[in-house]
Design a protein around this motif. Sequence first.
Motif, PDB file in Angstrom:
ATOM      1  N   LYS A   4       1.032  -1.178   0.171  1.00  0.00           N
ATOM      2  CA  LYS A   4       0.252   0.100  -0.520  1.00  0.00           C
ATOM      3  C   LYS A   4       0.891   1.321  -0.048  1.00  0.00           C
ATOM      4  O   LYS A   4       1.480   1.348   0.733  1.00  0.00           O
ATOM      5  CB  LYS A   4      -0.945   0.023   1.228  1.00  0.00           C
ATOM      6  CG  LYS A   4      -1.901  -1.317   1.583  1.00  0.00           C
ATOM      7  CD  LYS A   4      -2.932  -1.025   2.400  1.00  0.00           C
ATOM      8  CE  LYS A   4      -3.996  -1.710   2.363  1.00  0.00           C
ATOM      9  NZ  LYS A   4      -4.678  -1.898   4.460  1.00  0.00           N
ATOM     10  N   PRO A   5       0.625   2.237  -0.720  1.00  0.00           N
ATOM     11  CA  PRO A   5       0.617   3.440  -1.052  1.00  0.00           C
ATOM     12  C   PRO A   5       0.808   4.613   0.495  1.00  0.00           C
ATOM     13  O   PRO A   5       0.040   3.921   1.799  1.00  0.00           O
ATOM     14  CB  PRO A   5       0.558   4.494  -2.002  1.00  0.00           C
ATOM     15  CG  PRO A   5      -0.882   3.938  -2.079  1.00  0.00           C
ATOM     16  CD  PRO A   5      -0.604   2.288  -1.991  1.00  0.00           C
ATOM     17  N   LYS A   6       1.548   5.369   0.840  1.00  0.00           N
ATOM     18  CA  LYS A   6       1.921   6.233   1.282  1.00  0.00           C
ATOM     19  C   LYS A   6       0.688   7.114   1.777  1.00  0.00           C
ATOM     20  O   LYS A   6       0.176   7.859   0.488  1.00  0.00           O
ATOM     21  CB  LYS A   6       2.813   7.200   2.032  1.00  0.00           C
ATOM     22  CG  LYS A   6       3.022   7.484   3.222  1.00  0.00           C
ATOM     23  CD  LYS A   6       4.823   8.211   3.521  1.00  0.00           C
ATOM     24  CE  LYS A   6       4.459   9.444   4.918  1.00  0.00           C
ATOM     25  NZ  LYS A   6       5.510   9.949   4.912  1.00  0.00           N
ATOM     26  N   ARG A   7       0.080   8.146   2.954  1.00  0.00           N
ATOM     27  CA  ARG A   7      -1.216   7.822   3.121  1.00  0.00           C
ATOM     28  C   ARG A   7      -1.187  10.162   2.182  1.00  0.00           C
ATOM     29  O   ARG A   7       0.864   9.602   2.646  1.00  0.00           O
ATOM     30  CB  ARG A   7      -1.563   8.506   4.605  1.00  0.00           C
ATOM     31  CG  ARG A   7      -1.431   8.879   5.002  1.00  0.00           C
ATOM     32  CD  ARG A   7      -1.331   9.185   6.784  1.00  0.00           C
ATOM     33  NE  ARG A   7      -1.856   7.758   7.081  1.00  0.00           N
ATOM     34  CZ  ARG A   7      -1.729   7.273   8.004  1.00  0.00           C
ATOM     35  NH1 ARG A   7      -2.439   8.496   9.421  1.00  0.00           N
ATOM     36  NH2 ARG A   7      -2.005   5.947   8.778  1.00  0.00           N
ATOM     37  N   LEU A   8      -1.639  10.203   2.217  1.00  0.00           N
ATOM     38  CA  LEU A   8      -1.569  11.988   1.815  1.00  0.00           C
ATOM     39  C   LEU A   8      -1.171  13.042   3.266  1.00  0.00           C
ATOM     40  O   LEU A   8      -2.002  12.702   4.174  1.00  0.00           O
ATOM     41  CB  LEU A   8      -2.397  12.457   1.006  1.00  0.00           C
ATOM     42  CG  LEU A   8      -2.175  12.353  -0.881  1.00  0.00           C
ATOM     43  CD1 LEU A   8      -3.434  12.697  -1.564  1.00  0.00           C
ATOM     44  CD2 LEU A   8      -0.933  12.012  -1.166  1.00  0.00           C
ATOM     45  N   GLU A   9      -0.867  13.929   2.761  1.00  0.00           N
ATOM     46  CA  GLU A   9      -1.019  14.720   3.805  1.00  0.00           C
ATOM     47  C   GLU A   9      -0.479  16.700   3.650  1.00  0.00           C
ATOM     48  O   GLU A   9      -0.562  16.369   2.100  1.00  0.00           O
ATOM     49  CB  GLU A   9       0.769  15.190   4.185  1.00  0.00           C
ATOM     50  CG  GLU A   9       0.313  13.013   5.748  1.00  0.00           C
ATOM     51  CD  GLU A   9       1.821  13.715   6.910  1.00  0.00           C
ATOM     52  OE1 GLU A   9       2.559  14.831   7.062  1.00  0.00           O
ATOM     53  OE2 GLU A   9       2.193  12.737   7.027  1.00  0.00           O
ATOM     54  N   GLN A 152     -10.522   9.535   1.684  1.00  0.00           N
ATOM     55  CA  GLN A 152      -9.789   7.988   1.722  1.00  0.00           C
ATOM     56  C   GLN A 152      -8.189   8.250   1.543  1.00  0.00           C
ATOM     57  O   GLN A 152      -7.503   7.271   2.283  1.00  0.00           O
ATOM     58  CB  GLN A 152     -10.235   6.977   1.121  1.00  0.00           C
ATOM     59  CG  GLN A 152      -9.968   7.249  -0.572  1.00  0.00           C
ATOM     60  CD  GLN A 152     -10.630   5.663  -1.129  1.00  0.00           C
ATOM     61  OE1 GLN A 152     -10.997   4.859  -1.889  1.00  0.00           O
ATOM     62  NE2 GLN A 152     -11.711   6.324  -2.161  1.00  0.00           N
ATOM     63  N   LEU A 153      -7.164   8.891   0.677  1.00  0.00           N
ATOM     64  CA  LEU A 153      -6.110   9.498   0.223  1.00  0.00           C
ATOM     65  C   LEU A 153      -5.538  10.008   1.911  1.00  0.00           C
ATOM     66  O   LEU A 153      -4.062   9.492   2.044  1.00  0.00           O
ATOM     67  CB  LEU A 153      -5.858  10.064  -0.621  1.00  0.00           C
ATOM     68  CG  LEU A 153      -6.851   9.352  -1.766  1.00  0.00           C
ATOM     69  CD1 LEU A 153      -6.477   9.798  -2.796  1.00  0.00           C
ATOM     70  CD2 LEU A 153      -6.521   7.844  -2.183  1.00  0.00           C
ATOM     71  N   PHE A 154      -6.281  10.553   2.818  1.00  0.00           N
ATOM     72  CA  PHE A 154      -5.842  10.890   4.130  1.00  0.00           C
ATOM     73  C   PHE A 154      -5.800  10.402   5.082  1.00  0.00           C
ATOM     74  O   PHE A 154      -4.475  10.957   6.117  1.00  0.00           O
ATOM     75  CB  PHE A 154      -6.287  12.646   3.906  1.00  0.00           C
ATOM     76  CG  PHE A 154      -6.293  13.357   3.083  1.00  0.00           C
ATOM     77  CD1 PHE A 154      -4.934  14.220   2.651  1.00  0.00           C
ATOM     78  CD2 PHE A 154      -6.557  13.551   1.509  1.00  0.00           C
ATOM     79  CE1 PHE A 154      -4.751  15.244   1.639  1.00  0.00           C
ATOM     80  CE2 PHE A 154      -6.598  14.097   0.664  1.00  0.00           C
ATOM     81  CZ  PHE A 154      -6.199  15.460   1.294  1.00  0.00           C
ATOM     82  N   VAL A 305      -3.949   3.144   1.737  1.00  0.00           N
ATOM     83  CA  VAL A 305      -2.883   3.118   1.854  1.00  0.00           C
ATOM     84  C   VAL A 305      -2.321   3.162   3.619  1.00  0.00           C
ATOM     85  O   VAL A 305      -3.447   2.394   4.857  1.00  0.00           O
ATOM     86  CB  VAL A 305      -3.304   4.944   2.105  1.00  0.00           C
ATOM     87  CG1 VAL A 305      -3.405   5.388   0.079  1.00  0.00           C
ATOM     88  CG2 VAL A 305      -4.656   5.371   3.473  1.00  0.00           C
ATOM     89  N   GLU A 306      -1.476   3.261   3.747  1.00  0.00           N
ATOM     90  CA  GLU A 306      -1.269   3.047   4.673  1.00  0.00           C
ATOM     91  C   GLU A 306      -0.702   4.212   5.426  1.00  0.00           C
ATOM     92  O   GLU A 306      -0.475   5.461   5.359  1.00  0.00           O
ATOM     93  CB  GLU A 306       0.265   2.330   4.758  1.00  0.00           C
ATOM     94  CG  GLU A 306       0.992   1.739   4.222  1.00  0.00           C
ATOM     95  CD  GLU A 306       2.277   0.937   4.100  1.00  0.00           C
ATOM     96  OE1 GLU A 306       1.543  -1.079   4.128  1.00  0.00           O
ATOM     97  OE2 GLU A 306       2.714   1.638   4.223  1.00  0.00           O
TER      98      GLU A 306
END
Length: 306
Positions: A4-9, A152-154, A305-306
């Motif tokens: 899983k890719p890293k979450r956004l900030e 959901q990406l954050f 995401v993680e």
Amino acid sequence: MVRKPKRLEKGDTVGIIAPASPPNHENLQRALQFFDELGLQAKLGKHLDNTKGYLAGSDEGRLSDLHEMFADKNVSAIFSACGGYGTARIASGIDYDLIRGNPKIFWGYSDITFLHTAIGKRAAMATFHGPMLASDIGKEDVLPLTKQMFSQLFQPQDIVYTEDLSPLETMIEGEAEGALTGGNLSLLVSTLGTPFELDTRDKLLLIEDVNEEPRAVDRMLNQLYMSGKLSDAAGILVADFKNCVPEREQTLTLDEVIEHYVKLAKKPALKGFNIGHCSPNIGIPLGVKATLSTSAKQVIIESGVE
């Protein structure tokens, strides 16, 4: 094991590319304003403005933009401006080791389905089937729910799809679980016989499409059935088939066609998901574990995401 890719900030930079057809630039500018509202900085692909017939420039240029975004350590996610046609043309040239070594959010649908399938198979990375910038987010009539799916990406969160989102109909009763795969039916069928062939074994298969007559949907589902892809699946999610209406008097209905093949597959199946060429367009991760329950009329999809 899918990565899983890293979450956004807030403050992150995201890449915008057109791996298929050229985007509507007026819509794209409105979509970039939405990203600004999310607190994201946009980096535009160098070939985003290129055109070559129905393609957003040459295969080499579109491939170069994809590689550059994955290689750039300052880019946290990659969003497709639109679909159309052309992603399959660049699939064999992609450096999947580069993607595997730099996992990041990759988002799109429709023609992007070919890349979801290829990246999932060659780089073992979760990707996102979701509304695109110029063809969805940048439209003046975009619905709030379509935009809300970017949340959901954050923050890692399961997607719980119930009838609160849209009416769901049980086609074959049962419970099933497995990694979620699939997308646009036309593109899934086009992977067959290639190095990027769709793998449905013990997975939940999602299908959607647009502007295909029932006879064309029949042909494609028959090919999936004869190749074992429907029978191999643990369960089936039938999403939106927009404007898939017949142009001739003697025809089967779309529902008759889909029901025929779902019954042949004999796997738990629900239909009615607002995923695909529809409004709202619910964004979901692919490659992650999901569970389907016809008794509860719901699908729960693990965070992407993680």
